[in-house]
Design a protein around this motif. Structure first.
Motif, PDB file in Angstrom:
ATOM      1  N   SER A 239     -47.444  38.555  10.165  1.00  0.00           N
ATOM      2  CA  SER A 239     -46.993  37.568   9.179  1.00  0.00           C
ATOM      3  C   SER A 239     -45.771  36.828   9.713  1.00  0.00           C
ATOM      4  O   SER A 239     -45.199  37.187  10.751  1.00  0.00           O
ATOM      5  N   GLU A 240     -45.405  35.813   8.961  1.00  0.00           N
ATOM      6  CA  GLU A 240     -44.227  35.018   9.315  1.00  0.00           C
ATOM      7  C   GLU A 240     -42.947  35.823   9.138  1.00  0.00           C
ATOM      8  O   GLU A 240     -41.942  35.604   9.829  1.00  0.00           O
ATOM      9  N   LYS A 241     -42.980  36.784   8.174  1.00  0.00           N
ATOM     10  CA  LYS A 241     -41.796  37.614   7.945  1.00  0.00           C
ATOM     11  C   LYS A 241     -41.475  38.453   9.176  1.00  0.00           C
ATOM     12  O   LYS A 241     -40.295  38.592   9.566  1.00  0.00           O
ATOM     13  N   GLU A 242     -42.522  39.029   9.821  1.00  0.00           N
ATOM     14  CA  GLU A 242     -42.277  39.836  11.011  1.00  0.00           C
ATOM     15  C   GLU A 242     -41.703  38.986  12.138  1.00  0.00           C
ATOM     16  O   GLU A 242     -40.806  39.428  12.872  1.00  0.00           O
TER      17      GLU A 242
ATOM     18  N   LEU B 257     -39.836  36.363  11.755  1.00  0.00           N
ATOM     19  CA  LEU B 257     -38.432  36.110  11.415  1.00  0.00           C
ATOM     20  C   LEU B 257     -37.571  37.335  11.699  1.00  0.00           C
ATOM     21  O   LEU B 257     -36.454  37.223  12.245  1.00  0.00           O
ATOM     22  N   LEU B 258     -38.076  38.534  11.373  1.00  0.00           N
ATOM     23  CA  LEU B 258     -37.314  39.767  11.641  1.00  0.00           C
ATOM     24  C   LEU B 258     -37.104  39.954  13.149  1.00  0.00           C
ATOM     25  O   LEU B 258     -36.015  40.360  13.596  1.00  0.00           O
TER      26      LEU B 258
ATOM     27  N   ASP C 266     -32.048  41.308   3.648  1.00  0.00           N
ATOM     28  CA  ASP C 266     -33.207  41.656   2.818  1.00  0.00           C
ATOM     29  C   ASP C 266     -33.020  43.097   2.366  1.00  0.00           C
ATOM     30  O   ASP C 266     -33.124  44.036   3.167  1.00  0.00           O
TER      31      ASP C 266
ATOM     32  N   ILE D 242     -35.993  45.946   2.855  1.00  0.00           N
ATOM     33  CA  ILE D 242     -36.443  46.435   4.153  1.00  0.00           C
ATOM     34  C   ILE D 242     -35.916  47.843   4.392  1.00  0.00           C
ATOM     35  O   ILE D 242     -34.848  48.226   3.893  1.00  0.00           O
TER      36      ILE D 242
ATOM     37  N   GLU E 177     -39.392  50.806   8.833  1.00  0.00           N
ATOM     38  CA  GLU E 177     -40.132  49.578   9.104  1.00  0.00           C
ATOM     39  C   GLU E 177     -39.575  48.853  10.314  1.00  0.00           C
ATOM     40  O   GLU E 177     -40.326  48.336  11.167  1.00  0.00           O
TER      41      GLU E 177
END
Length: 623
Positions: free
Chosen positions: A544-547, A549-550, A578, A581, A585
């Motif tokens: 995903s886009e979140k990963e 960004l992280l 965030d 989180i 993870e």
């Protein structure tokens, strides 16, 4: 007296001197007004209409007659004329006041528009006022329409005027369209065109509502009074039972004139349940007294029947006498129509005699039918009386009655049979309809079940397809893993053979240990590269886009910390960005990307610590 009359005559105004011919009467009136003189009259044109002036006023009257001449232009005498009738065209005229002059609008222009009149309107809006107009001038102009209760003037050349009554508003609306000029000034600030319209005020609406409520109360009161007047009087109250009242009631029951009132009281007491063992004898005596009136009532009925018979007899006798006289009159008309007498009458007389004869015959026939009906009724009554005495007649009547009854029963039986057939048909139709309904309901339920089963089948097929896709993916992954395993095994075998051959060559050629170590390092590097390639093939891409960004944030953070950072420190920093989180993870994400992040151990014993470092640039250099 004559001298006094002469003196008064010298003081009187000569109206002939005031009438002068002027080419422009409007200009003359304006000039007189500017000089402070009230224009009384002009030759050839009347300055003020008769509707404004006092009705029936003669201007030639003077002080000699004892009546003071009335000038209609004096303030308070009603300068504004009443609204003319609708069928007559409106002709507005100049209105002069002490401080201003009102000039009428052009009669060819359409009338000024107004809004819808609010209920109970007593307030008007006046716009277009001159800038120099004061409240005194406004009151001077509009108090001619009626009593003013309040004036609210604004700085923007308009105001609101509230009158005492509603009809005064119509008079004020009449002034809409007039041009107002203060004095004789020609300045724009001293002139303006008036616009008068209805205004909506809370006070007017409140007073109107109060008035409507008062009228509604009056109407309700009037209706209530009318209902009370038309309502029948309530029956008198029934007294409660007591021995004294029972004794009085027993006396009333014996009196014929008070029997109806007393029997009502007795009925009420019995319905209330006043009868008990103690008062049973007293109530029995009162019931016995009521029963004693049966004979009296029967005697009264017989007397009335006798009177009715006598009246019938007298009516029959009178009707017979009337019918005899009708017969005589008809006989006279018939004798008159014979030829001996008929030839001597004129045509008009014959016509009248013929009409009278026909009318008298119609009346005679009607009366004879009525008399025959009375006689038939008497004969039927006499036959009924005789049937009780004569058994043969009674038998005949019984036979005829039985025959009629049998015929009626037969008809009733036929009608019942037809009704039964109709009911049977209806029942069959209802059964058929009910069966169709049951069939339709069963078909509907079956259709619903089929649709539900089809939907479940579709869902199961979709689940099966998804499971098959997952199974195929797993199979492909397993095959890839097997191929990689075989490839790595082949590479290991090749490397081992190369290593053995290299060792043998080194031993034969007498190479030193440094060359052997270099060979070992090369083999280990090749194995590591092969493992890294396999891990790259196995490791999935970003989900995903979140990963992504992280990964960018973690890369920046570890690049700033060249000596690395432990997972707790990294998690505490990421939690500020965030809060949802977790450290696990973050660690799983770092382990999925070995080409970008690597883990190192620092310290000894209790100070042993795991640190993560950013190694993507090192991988680029090695490539």
């Amino acid at each position: 007296m004559a001298a006094a009359a002469d003196g008064l005559g010298s003081i009187a105004i000569d109206t002939t001197q005031l009438n002068m011919s002027v080419t422009d009467p409007t200009a003359w009136a304006t000039a007189m007004n500017n000089l402070g003189m009230v224009p009384v009259g002009l030759a050839g044109q009347q300055l003020v209409t008769d509707s404004i002036c006092v009705p029936g006023f003669d201007p030639s009257l003077s002080m000699m007659t004892g009546i003071t001449p009335i000038n209609p232009m004096i303030p308070g005498m009603g300068l504004v004329p009443p609204p003319p009738p609708t069928d007559v065209p409106v002709v507005k005229e100049i209105i002069h006041c002490k401080s201003c002059t009102l000039f009428p609008p052009n009669p060819n222009l359409p009338p000024p528009s107004t809004r819808e009149r609010p209920p109970g309107c007593k307030t008007v809006f006046v716009g277009g006022l001159p800038e120099n107009a004061t409240e005194e001038i406004i009151q001077e102009v509009f108090e001619q329409c009626g009593d003013i209760t309040a004036i609210r003037k604004s700085k923007k050349n308009f105001c609101h005027i509230r009158f005492a009554e509603e009809f005064m508003v119509d008079k004020a609306i009449y002034l809409s369209g007039y041009r107002m000029r203060l004095g004789s000034s020609t300045d724009k600030k001293d002139s303006g065109r008036l616009h008068v319209d209805f205004a909506q005020a809370r006070d007017d609406f409140y007073e109107w509502e109060c008035k409507q409520r008062m009228l509604a109360r009056e109407e309700r009161h009037r209706r209530k009074m009318e209902e009370d007047r038309l309502r029948p009087p309530s029956p008198p109250a029934i007294m409660h039972y007591s021995e004294h009242e029972a004794a009085l009631l027993a006396e009333k029951l014996k009196d014929d004139s008070k029997f109806s009132e007393a029997i009502t009281v007795l009925l009420t007491w019995i319905e209330r349940g006043e009868v008990n063992r103690r008062s049973a004898n007293q109530f029995y005596s009162m019931v016995q007294s009521a029963n004693s009136h049966v004979r009296r009532l029967m005697n009264e009925k017989a007397a009335h029947e006798q009177e009715m018979e006598q009246a019938k007899e007298s009516f029959k006798n009178a009707l017979t006498g009337i019918l005899t006289q009708f017969e005589q009159i008809v006989a006279v008309f018939n004798a008159s129509t014979r030829q001996k007498a008929w030839d001597h009458f004129s045509k008009a007389q014959r016509k009248n005699i013929d009409i009278w004869r026909k009318h008298s015959e119609e009346l005679r026939n009607a009366h004879s039918e009525q008399l025959m009906g009375i006689r038939r009724e008497e004969e039927m009554e006499m036959s009924d009386d005789d049937s009780g005495d004569n058994p043969s007649k009674k038998l005949r009547v019984d036979d005829s009655a039985l025959a009629a009854q049998a015929y009626a029963l037969k008809e009733e039986n036929d009608s019942l049979r037809w009704q039964l057939d109709a009911y049977r048909n209806e029942v069959e139709l209802l059964k058929q309809e009910k069966g169709q309904l049951f069939r339709t309901e069963e078909s509907l339920t079956k259709d619903q079940q089929l649709q539900f089963l089809q939907q479940t089948m579709q869902g199961m097929q979709q689940q099966l397809l998804s499971i098959q896709e997952e199974l195929n993916n797993k199979k492909s992954e397993l095959e890839q893993a097997k191929e990689e395993q075989t490839h790595t095994q082949a590479m290991l075998k090749v490397l081992q053979e190369q290593l053995k051959s290299a060792k043998e060559l080194a031993e034969i050629n007498g190479h030193d240990e440094s060359q052997a170590n270099e060979i070992n390092v090369l083999t280990v590097a090749l194995v590591n590269q092969d493992r890294e390639k396999n891990s790259e093939k196995r490791s999935p891409g970003l989900k995903s886009e979140k990963e992504a960004l992280l990964i960018g944030i973690i890369s920046t953070f570890l690049h700033v910390h060249p000596f690395g950072a432990n997972i707790e420190y990294l998690w505490s920093y990421m939690q500020q960005l965030d809060s949802r989180i977790s450290a696990n993870e973050i660690e799983m994400l770092l382990m999925r990307l070995p080409r970008m992040f690597k883990q190192e151990f620092t310290g000894v014993g209790a100070t042993l610590e795991k640190r993560w470092k950013f190694c993507a640039f090192e991988g680029i250099k090695t490539i």
